[in-house]
Enzyme design. Structure first.
Site, PDB file in Angstrom:
ATOM      1  N   ASP A 160      -5.291  30.110 -46.950  1.00 30.49           N
ATOM      2  CA  ASP A 160      -6.563  30.828 -47.016  1.00 30.49           C
ATOM      3  C   ASP A 160      -7.373  30.580 -45.748  1.00 30.49           C
ATOM      4  O   ASP A 160      -7.771  29.445 -45.459  1.00 30.49           O
ATOM      5  CB  ASP A 160      -7.329  30.358 -48.243  1.00 30.49           C
ATOM      6  CG  ASP A 160      -8.639  31.093 -48.465  1.00 30.49           C
ATOM      7  OD1 ASP A 160      -8.983  31.968 -47.639  1.00 30.49           O
ATOM      8  OD2 ASP A 160      -9.326  30.790 -49.459  1.00 30.49           O
ATOM      9  N   ASP A 180      -5.697  43.754 -46.008  1.00 28.31           N
ATOM     10  CA  ASP A 180      -5.295  44.519 -47.185  1.00 28.31           C
ATOM     11  C   ASP A 180      -6.484  45.345 -47.647  1.00 28.31           C
ATOM     12  O   ASP A 180      -7.555  44.802 -47.915  1.00 28.31           O
ATOM     13  CB  ASP A 180      -4.844  43.562 -48.296  1.00 28.31           C
ATOM     14  CG  ASP A 180      -4.099  44.289 -49.409  1.00 28.31           C
ATOM     15  OD1 ASP A 180      -4.534  45.407 -49.794  1.00 28.31           O
ATOM     16  OD2 ASP A 180      -3.091  43.758 -49.897  1.00 28.31           O
ATOM     17  N   ASP A 226      -6.166  50.906 -40.439  1.00 34.89           N
ATOM     18  CA  ASP A 226      -5.589  52.243 -40.414  1.00 34.89           C
ATOM     19  C   ASP A 226      -5.769  52.919 -41.768  1.00 34.89           C
ATOM     20  O   ASP A 226      -5.163  53.955 -42.030  1.00 34.89           O
ATOM     21  CB  ASP A 226      -4.098  52.179 -40.054  1.00 34.89           C
ATOM     22  CG  ASP A 226      -3.287  51.438 -41.108  1.00 34.89           C
ATOM     23  OD1 ASP A 226      -2.224  51.944 -41.527  1.00 34.89           O
ATOM     24  OD2 ASP A 226      -3.706  50.343 -41.521  1.00 34.89           O
ATOM     25  N   ARG A 284       3.235  45.771 -33.893  1.00 32.81           N
ATOM     26  CA  ARG A 284       4.230  46.658 -34.501  1.00 32.81           C
ATOM     27  C   ARG A 284       3.630  47.437 -35.662  1.00 32.81           C
ATOM     28  O   ARG A 284       3.993  48.585 -35.906  1.00 32.81           O
ATOM     29  CB  ARG A 284       5.430  45.839 -34.986  1.00 32.81           C
ATOM     30  CG  ARG A 284       6.345  45.363 -33.881  1.00 32.81           C
ATOM     31  CD  ARG A 284       7.469  44.529 -34.409  1.00 32.81           C
ATOM     32  NE  ARG A 284       6.977  43.234 -34.884  1.00 32.81           N
ATOM     33  CZ  ARG A 284       7.743  42.332 -35.493  1.00 32.81           C
ATOM     34  NH1 ARG A 284       9.012  42.594 -35.727  1.00 32.81           N
ATOM     35  NH2 ARG A 284       7.247  41.176 -35.874  1.00 32.81           N
ATOM     36  N   GLU A 327       0.578  48.581 -35.910  1.00 32.94           N
ATOM     37  CA  GLU A 327      -0.159  49.723 -35.374  1.00 32.94           C
ATOM     38  C   GLU A 327       0.785  50.840 -34.955  1.00 32.94           C
ATOM     39  O   GLU A 327       0.532  52.019 -35.220  1.00 32.94           O
ATOM     40  CB  GLU A 327      -0.993  49.284 -34.173  1.00 32.94           C
ATOM     41  CG  GLU A 327      -2.189  48.422 -34.517  1.00 32.94           C
ATOM     42  CD  GLU A 327      -2.930  48.008 -33.264  1.00 32.94           C
ATOM     43  OE1 GLU A 327      -3.442  48.900 -32.561  1.00 32.94           O
ATOM     44  OE2 GLU A 327      -2.982  46.797 -32.984  1.00 32.94           O
TER      45      GLU A 327
END
Length: 226
Positions: free
Chosen positions: A109, A131, A167, A206, A208
């Protein structure tokens, strides 16, 4: 509303495919040498043996961005936090291949590490492609929430930078809403290209490249702590 500061739980898997022999050796030999201490206060001297600028990356994926920044800034100490074992192995590969002595890794964490740093001690913090937790009922799990942001703001120096990349359209809108409600960060975008074009000192990953191949846009947010 509850958020990662109050929930204090990591979701999702912690390991993917079985590690190969060489990967297991990296975890056994290199990781203990560059791991963040499990307890106690943290600062540059504790981690690197001297006084130097500090930067943190929360969730470094396979470590490409972390390694790229460390290679470009050898006088800066980088703390990378990632709970996923296979991602940690990827970062260890970069550290070994690049002979990077300015990287420390925490497999777990990130908030537990950030909390132990002195206030106003960080020059930059990265949160790249977290996430998105797209369902509304999972919004409390998003790292872009006021609880984690209060902590991040506390640990960043005045004038330090917070970088966010995503994204996911839902996460993009959510982040803009949350960040625009805060008075302790100033968004650096003045025109669309400022958050649509990847900055020159933002190493591509990678993840992206995969997002763009699949037709997804990537947004790059830069905020200054005031």
């Amino acid at each position: 509303m509850n958020d990662p500061i109050t929930i204090r739980r990591l979701y999702g898997r912690r390991q993917g495919h079985k590690l190969r022999l060489g990967q297991s050796a990296l975890v056994e030999d290199l990781l203990p040498r560059i791991s963040v201490p499990e307890t106690g206060p943290l600062d540059a001297h504790t981690l690197f043996g001297d006084e130097r600028p500090l930067q943190v990356e929360i969730g470094f994926g396979a470590g490409e961005h972390l390694a790229g920044q460390a290679l470009a800034n050898p006088g800066t100490g980088f703390i990378g936090c990632e709970p996923f074992l296979n991602g940690v192995v990827g970062a260890l590969n970069h550290v070994r291949d690049g002979d990077l002595t300015n990287v420390r890794i925490h497999m777990g964490d990130a908030l537990e590490v950030v909390e132990r740093l002195p206030d106003a001690s960080l020059d930059r913090l990265y949160l790249l492609h977290p996430d998105p937790w797209r369902k509304a009922r999972h919004a409390k799990r998003r790292m872009i929430n006021h609880g984690p942001l209060d902590l991040i703001a506390k640990k960043l120096k005045p004038g330090a930078e917070f970088r966010l990349g995503t994204d996911d359209p839902t996460y993009c809108r959510w982040s803009m809403m949350i960040m625009n409600a805060r008075s302790d960060f100033v968004w650096q975008a003045r025109e669309p290209r400022d958050f649509l074009d990847r900055p020159a000192d933002w190493p591509e990953t990678r993840y992206e490249r995969k997002a763009r191949r699949q037709g997804r846009e990537v947004w790059y947010f830069r905020y200054i702590r005031i």
